[in-house]
Design an enzyme around this catalytic site. Structure first.
Site, short mmCIF file in Angstrom:
data_model
loop_
_atom_site.label_atom_id
_atom_site.label_comp_id
_atom_site.label_asym_id
_atom_site.label_seq_id
_atom_site.Cartn_x
_atom_site.Cartn_y
_atom_site.Cartn_z
N ARG A 1 40.67 50.44 47.14
CA ARG A 1 40.36 49.86 48.73
C ARG A 1 38.66 50.23 49.18
O ARG A 1 38.75 50.16 50.32
CB ARG A 1 41.63 49.70 49.16
CG ARG A 1 42.99 49.35 49.71
CD ARG A 1 42.44 47.70 49.20
NE ARG A 1 44.27 46.86 48.55
CZ ARG A 1 45.17 47.50 47.24
NH1 ARG A 1 43.84 47.96 46.22
NH2 ARG A 1 46.35 46.69 46.88
N ARG A 2 38.07 50.29 47.75
CA ARG A 2 36.77 51.00 48.15
C ARG A 2 36.00 49.63 48.01
O ARG A 2 34.37 49.75 47.34
CB ARG A 2 36.39 52.30 48.25
CG ARG A 2 36.82 53.70 48.35
CD ARG A 2 36.85 54.52 48.27
NE ARG A 2 37.21 55.87 48.06
CZ ARG A 2 37.10 57.03 47.44
NH1 ARG A 2 36.53 57.07 46.82
NH2 ARG A 2 38.74 57.68 46.83
N LEU B 1 36.85 46.92 42.57
CA LEU B 1 37.42 45.42 41.87
C LEU B 1 36.36 44.34 42.67
O LEU B 1 35.83 44.01 41.47
CB LEU B 1 39.34 44.64 42.36
CG LEU B 1 39.67 43.62 42.01
CD1 LEU B 1 40.04 43.81 40.82
CD2 LEU B 1 40.84 42.75 42.37
N SER C 1 48.46 40.05 38.20
CA SER C 1 49.85 40.86 37.96
C SER C 1 50.50 41.11 39.61
O SER C 1 51.82 40.83 39.81
CB SER C 1 49.43 42.46 38.16
OG SER C 1 48.29 43.05 38.53
N TYR D 1 43.36 37.27 42.89
CA TYR D 1 42.56 37.08 42.69
C TYR D 1 42.49 35.72 43.56
O TYR D 1 40.58 35.20 43.28
CB TYR D 1 42.49 36.11 41.28
CG TYR D 1 42.98 37.48 39.93
CD1 TYR D 1 41.50 38.51 39.84
CD2 TYR D 1 43.82 38.37 40.29
CE1 TYR D 1 41.94 39.21 38.79
CE2 TYR D 1 44.57 39.27 39.49
CZ TYR D 1 43.79 40.40 38.44
OH TYR D 1 43.64 41.27 38.38
N PHE E 1 48.45 37.55 28.81
CA PHE E 1 47.51 38.34 27.48
C PHE E 1 47.15 40.09 28.61
O PHE E 1 46.64 39.60 30.14
CB PHE E 1 45.96 37.58 27.10
CG PHE E 1 45.31 36.80 28.22
CD1 PHE E 1 44.55 36.30 28.67
CD2 PHE E 1 46.54 35.42 28.08
CE1 PHE E 1 43.97 35.86 30.05
CE2 PHE E 1 45.61 33.96 28.88
CZ PHE E 1 44.74 34.36 29.64
C1 LIG Z 1 44.89 45.42 42.44
C2 LIG Z 1 43.10 46.59 42.22
C3 LIG Z 1 42.66 46.45 40.90
C4 LIG Z 1 42.41 46.41 43.48
O1 LIG Z 1 41.47 47.39 43.32
P1 LIG Z 1 40.64 47.67 44.42
O2 LIG Z 1 39.02 48.37 44.11
O3 LIG Z 1 41.48 48.38 45.43
O4 LIG Z 1 39.90 46.33 45.27
P2 LIG Z 1 38.90 46.09 45.99
O5 LIG Z 1 38.41 47.01 47.10
O6 LIG Z 1 37.53 45.95 45.55
O7 LIG Z 1 39.46 45.26 46.96
C5 LIG Z 1 38.94 43.56 47.28
C6 LIG Z 1 39.75 42.59 47.99
O8 LIG Z 1 40.51 42.49 47.30
C7 LIG Z 1 41.94 43.64 48.48
N1 LIG Z 1 42.85 43.42 47.41
C8 LIG Z 1 42.49 44.28 46.32
N2 LIG Z 1 44.26 44.36 46.01
C9 LIG Z 1 44.63 43.90 46.42
C10 LIG Z 1 46.12 43.26 46.14
N3 LIG Z 1 46.71 44.33 45.56
N4 LIG Z 1 47.43 42.34 47.15
C11 LIG Z 1 46.28 41.73 48.35
N5 LIG Z 1 45.09 42.10 48.40
C12 LIG Z 1 43.93 43.29 47.98
C13 LIG Z 1 41.36 43.91 49.47
O9 LIG Z 1 42.07 44.24 50.38
C14 LIG Z 1 39.62 43.26 49.00
O10 LIG Z 1 39.84 42.37 50.15
P3 LIG Z 1 38.34 41.84 51.15
O11 LIG Z 1 37.78 41.69 50.01
O12 LIG Z 1 39.46 40.16 51.54
O13 LIG Z 1 38.27 42.76 51.72
C15 LIG Z 1 44.39 48.13 42.18
O14 LIG Z 1 45.30 47.68 43.14
C16 LIG Z 1 45.34 48.16 40.56
O15 LIG Z 1 44.51 48.50 39.81
N6 LIG Z 1 46.42 47.96 41.24
C17 LIG Z 1 47.43 48.33 39.74
C18 LIG Z 1 46.49 47.16 38.54
C19 LIG Z 1 46.26 45.86 38.75
O16 LIG Z 1 47.97 44.83 39.16
N7 LIG Z 1 45.29 44.70 37.98
C20 LIG Z 1 45.55 44.02 38.36
C21 LIG Z 1 45.99 43.19 36.76
S1 LIG Z 1 46.26 41.46 36.56
#
Ligand SMILES: CC(C)(COP(=O)(O)OP(=O)(O)OC[C@H]1O[C@@H](n2cnc3c(N)ncnc32)[C@H](O)[C@@H]1OP(=O)(O)O)[C@@H](O)C(=O)NCCC(=O)NCCS
Length: 401
Positions: free
Chosen positions: A88-89, A92, A116, A121, A401
């Site tokens: 959450r920084r 992603l 996931s 997305y 995938f």
């Molecule tokens: C999901 C994941 C990749 C998010 O990464 P992150 O660096 O924390 O995300 P960011 O800080 O860039 O967030 C971008 C935006 O997405 C939102 N977001 C991120 N993860 C989210 C989640 N799990 N549920 C809802 N919103 C989410 C943030 O609030 C942010 O919203 P904004 O742009 O409206 O402010 C990370 O939590 C992770 O690795 N999770 C476990 C693995 C996973 O689920 N991977 C996806 C595989 S398909």
């Protein structure tokens, strides 16, 4: 802020991959890296850097991917993760933007993924574009509604034979269904047919249906034996059952449902129009859980809309909003199967993820209107768009995938 760029070597690749490894699986050893890089292009892995440290990864496969009436180059987005220490920084977000720019530059007009979580997305322009069903059936309820005149012969095959026999069946199915990615030979060998270490004691089995002198269907399945109250409680888990024709599909399913000493048969990811549900006499007895499967992102709206076929002739003007890929923003006229920029008045205004949802024909514009996901500026425009985009069969992506 994070720097994001494609990885440069296998060490960076392994560290970027370990971002998803924080949640699923172990760090990559050399053998796994070598294997993975036979069906994944190293430079398609983006990494997020905090200084020297890699704290996130996002990859993409290069697919040919079936769309209604055709096939398009597509980024199959995969292994996306951010280290829990840096969540959450914005890592992603930074990776998604870099990846979309790269996909656009490569000329891939669409991207697709399995999510996931459904909450991640949409903000990056991906919309739910298909549904799939997880099914569990008690074998006692596995009779067909109509007697099947059995044709052909099912036989066990080795992985070496399977790699010769299965791809043509997959390709035949691919030509019929949207949502199906192409598979390279390495993909077949290393992802589909390889017996992973954890299966060594009870490996997956491969069967082929020979019919009229050719392999027309195949199945990959596992059996887990069990014993309860003096009877077998074995489970047969279908990993993939694909037929090139309706007869071959019915034959391979009949085989799977008839394996003796089985209590339940399960399958994952079946499309809602899979023939099995009408072949069965007691489909109601099957326990089914439906969920979103593929998500689609139109990376180049004009090329993506021009790259599929349509059910009718007609025209429609969309006003597309796209905050992450601004090159798509604006009005698009779809006419005679081609999409071009236009000054004509918009008839439907929508975010690009909503257009992605409708793209493969599984989600209708009328449903999206009901869900308050689009604005209809001209009465009847939604019905017109649905007449154009409607497509059967429904999309099916048999593999995560
Ligand atoms: C999901 C994941 C990749 C998010 O990464 P992150 O660096 O924390 O995300 P960011 O800080 O860039 O967030 C971008 C935006 O997405 C939102 N977001 C991120 N993860 C989210 C989640 N799990 N549920 C809802 N919103 C989410 C943030 O609030 C942010 O919203 P904004 O742009 O409206 O402010 C990370 O939590 C992770 O690795 N999770 C476990 C693995 C996973 O689920 N991977 C996806 C595989 S398909």
């Amino acid at each position: 802020m994070f720097d994001v760029r494609p990885v440069r070597d296998s060490d960076e690749f392994a560290r970027a991959f370990y971002s998803i490894g924080q949640y699923f699986g172990a760090p990559l050893d050399e053998e796994r890296i070598d294997r993975f890089l036979q069906f994944f292009e190293l430079e398609r892995m983006h990494a997020a850097f905090d200084g020297e440290q890699i704290v996130g990864g996002a990859g993409a496969y290069s697919f040919d991917f079936t769309v209604p009436g055709g096939s398009l180059p597509c980024a199959g987005v995969t292994v996306v993760g951010v280290y829990p220490t840096h969540r959450r920084r914005g890592a992603l977000r930074a990776m998604m933007l870099a990846q979309l720019a790269d996909v656009h530059e490569r000329g891939e007009s669409i991207a697709a993924l399995w999510a996931s979580e459904e909450t991640i997305y949409g903000r990056f322009g991906y919309g739910i574009a298909s549904w799939a069903c997880e099914m569990t059936l008690q074998r006692v309820w596995s009779a067909f509604a109509q007697p099947l005149e059995r044709r052909g012969q099912v036989r066990f095959v080795s992985p070496e034979e399977a790699v010769e026999l299965f791809p043509s069946v997959w390709e035949a199915m691919r030509r019929q269904r949207p949502g199906v990615p192409s598979r390279s030979e390495a993909w077949w060998k290393l992802r589909v047919l390889r017996i992973p270490d954890e299966e060594k004691a009870n490996p997956r089995r491969f069967v082929a249906l020979d019919l009229d002198g050719a392999t027309q269907a195949y199945a990959i399945y596992r059996r887990e034996s069990g014993w309860a109250d003096g009877s077998s409680s074995a489970k047969l888990e279908v990993q993939e059952a694909i037929g090139a024709t309706a007869q071959a599909t019915a034959e391979i399913w009949r085989y799977l449902l008839d394996v003796d000493w089985t209590e339940t048969i399960s399958a994952f990811g079946l499309p809602l129009d899979h023939p099995l549900f009408l072949l069965l006499a007691n489909a109601r007895r099957a326990r089914m859980r439906t969920a979103d499967s593929l998500w689609v992102r139109l990376v180049d709206v004009g090329a993506a809309l021009s790259g599929r076929k349509y059910a009718t002739e007609g025209r429609i003007v969309f006003e597309v909003r796209d905050a992450t890929c601004p090159w798509n923003e604006g009005r698009w006229l779809l006419e005679n199967g081609r999409a071009e920029r236009t000054e004509d008045a918009a008839e439907i205004a929508l975010d690009v993820d909503v257009l992605g949802s409708a793209y493969l024909g599984a989600v209708s514009f009328a449903q999206l209107r009901e869900a308050l996901r689009l604005e209809e500026m001209r009465p009847g425009a939604v019905e017109r768009a649905d007449a154009l985009f409607a497509w059967r069969p429904l999309p099916w992506c048999p593999e995560i995938f």
